[in-house]
Design a protein around this motif. Structure first.
Motif, short mmCIF file in Angstrom:
data_model
loop_
_atom_site.label_atom_id
_atom_site.label_comp_id
_atom_site.label_asym_id
_atom_site.label_seq_id
_atom_site.Cartn_x
_atom_site.Cartn_y
_atom_site.Cartn_z
N LEU A 1 0.84 -1.20 0.00
CA LEU A 1 0.00 0.00 0.00
C LEU A 1 0.87 1.25 0.00
N LYS A 2 1.89 1.29 0.84
CA LYS A 2 2.77 2.45 0.90
C LYS A 2 3.49 2.65 -0.43
N ALA A 3 3.95 1.57 -1.06
CA ALA A 3 4.62 1.69 -2.35
C ALA A 3 3.69 2.28 -3.40
N MET A 4 2.44 1.85 -3.41
CA MET A 4 1.48 2.37 -4.38
C MET A 4 1.19 3.86 -4.11
N LEU A 5 0.96 4.22 -2.85
CA LEU A 5 0.67 5.61 -2.51
C LEU A 5 1.85 6.51 -2.88
N ASP A 6 3.07 6.04 -2.59
CA ASP A 6 4.27 6.82 -2.94
C ASP A 6 4.41 6.96 -4.45
N TYR A 7 4.24 5.86 -5.18
CA TYR A 7 4.39 5.88 -6.64
C TYR A 7 3.40 6.83 -7.30
N LEU A 8 2.17 6.82 -6.79
CA LEU A 8 1.12 7.66 -7.37
C LEU A 8 1.07 9.05 -6.73
N ASN A 9 1.99 9.29 -5.79
CA ASN A 9 2.06 10.57 -5.09
C ASN A 9 0.71 10.93 -4.43
N ILE A 10 0.11 9.96 -3.79
CA ILE A 10 -1.16 10.16 -3.08
C ILE A 10 -0.85 10.48 -1.63
N LYS A 11 -1.33 11.61 -1.18
CA LYS A 11 -1.07 12.07 0.19
C LYS A 11 -2.30 11.80 1.06
N GLN A 12 -2.59 10.54 1.27
CA GLN A 12 -3.74 10.13 2.07
C GLN A 12 -3.30 9.06 3.05
N GLY A 13 -3.72 9.18 4.30
CA GLY A 13 -3.41 8.18 5.29
C GLY A 13 -4.57 7.21 5.47
N PHE A 14 -4.26 6.03 5.97
CA PHE A 14 -5.29 5.00 6.19
C PHE A 14 -5.03 4.25 7.49
N ASN A 15 -6.11 3.90 8.16
CA ASN A 15 -6.07 2.88 9.20
C ASN A 15 -6.28 1.56 8.48
N VAL A 16 -5.51 0.55 8.84
CA VAL A 16 -5.55 -0.73 8.17
C VAL A 16 -5.98 -1.82 9.15
N ILE A 17 -6.98 -2.59 8.75
CA ILE A 17 -7.46 -3.73 9.55
C ILE A 17 -7.24 -4.97 8.70
N ILE A 18 -6.51 -5.93 9.26
CA ILE A 18 -6.16 -7.14 8.52
C ILE A 18 -6.77 -8.35 9.21
N LYS A 19 -7.53 -9.13 8.45
CA LYS A 19 -8.07 -10.40 8.93
C LYS A 19 -7.50 -11.49 8.03
N LYS A 20 -6.57 -12.24 8.57
CA LYS A 20 -5.84 -13.23 7.78
C LYS A 20 -6.45 -14.62 8.03
N HIS A 21 -6.79 -15.29 6.94
CA HIS A 21 -7.40 -16.62 7.06
C HIS A 21 -6.53 -17.71 6.45
N ILE A 22 -5.38 -17.33 5.91
CA ILE A 22 -4.47 -18.31 5.30
C ILE A 22 -3.32 -18.55 6.28
N PRO A 23 -3.04 -19.80 6.60
CA PRO A 23 -1.95 -20.09 7.54
C PRO A 23 -0.60 -19.59 7.03
N LEU A 24 0.24 -19.12 7.95
CA LEU A 24 1.59 -18.68 7.59
C LEU A 24 2.41 -19.84 7.05
N SER A 25 3.24 -19.56 6.09
CA SER A 25 4.17 -20.53 5.50
C SER A 25 3.48 -21.77 4.95
N SER A 26 2.23 -21.60 4.49
CA SER A 26 1.48 -22.75 3.97
C SER A 26 1.71 -22.95 2.47
N GLY A 27 2.33 -21.97 1.82
CA GLY A 27 2.54 -22.07 0.38
C GLY A 27 1.30 -21.75 -0.43
N LEU A 28 0.30 -21.14 0.24
CA LEU A 28 -0.97 -20.83 -0.43
C LEU A 28 -1.05 -19.37 -0.90
N GLY A 29 0.03 -18.63 -0.77
CA GLY A 29 0.05 -17.25 -1.27
C GLY A 29 -0.56 -16.24 -0.34
#
Length: 75
Positions: A36-64
């Motif tokens: 997200l930060k890379a995209m905002l920087d690349y597009l020169n977007i000066k907007q902040g965000f609160n981010v909420i992440i709900k992860k349902h894929i196990p870590l290191s499972s190879g499922l992407g």
């Protein structure tokens, strides 16, 4: 699942992360906020965000899970 909520400050803030343990809460280490930060920087977007992440894929499972989080944050 990644939810973005606009905030008045021009910075990113991870509000919460649910799912497997050991998901980074630091902006510089979490794949969703890095993308997200890379995209905002690349597009020169000066907007902040609160981010909420709900992860349902196990870590290191190879499922992407890291790629899914990155794409979810920028789409």
């Amino acid at each position: 699942e990644v939810t973005l909520i606009k905030r008045p400050e021009k910075s990113l803030n991870i509000v919460s992360v649910s799912g497997p343990e050991h998901i980074p809460h630091e902006i510089e280490k979490n794949t969703a906020t890095v993308a997200l930060k890379a995209m905002l920087d690349y597009l020169n977007i000066k907007q902040g965000f609160n981010v909420i992440i709900k992860k349902h894929i196990p870590l290191s499972s190879g499922l992407g899970g890291s790629a899914a989080s990155s794409v979810a944050a920028v789409v």
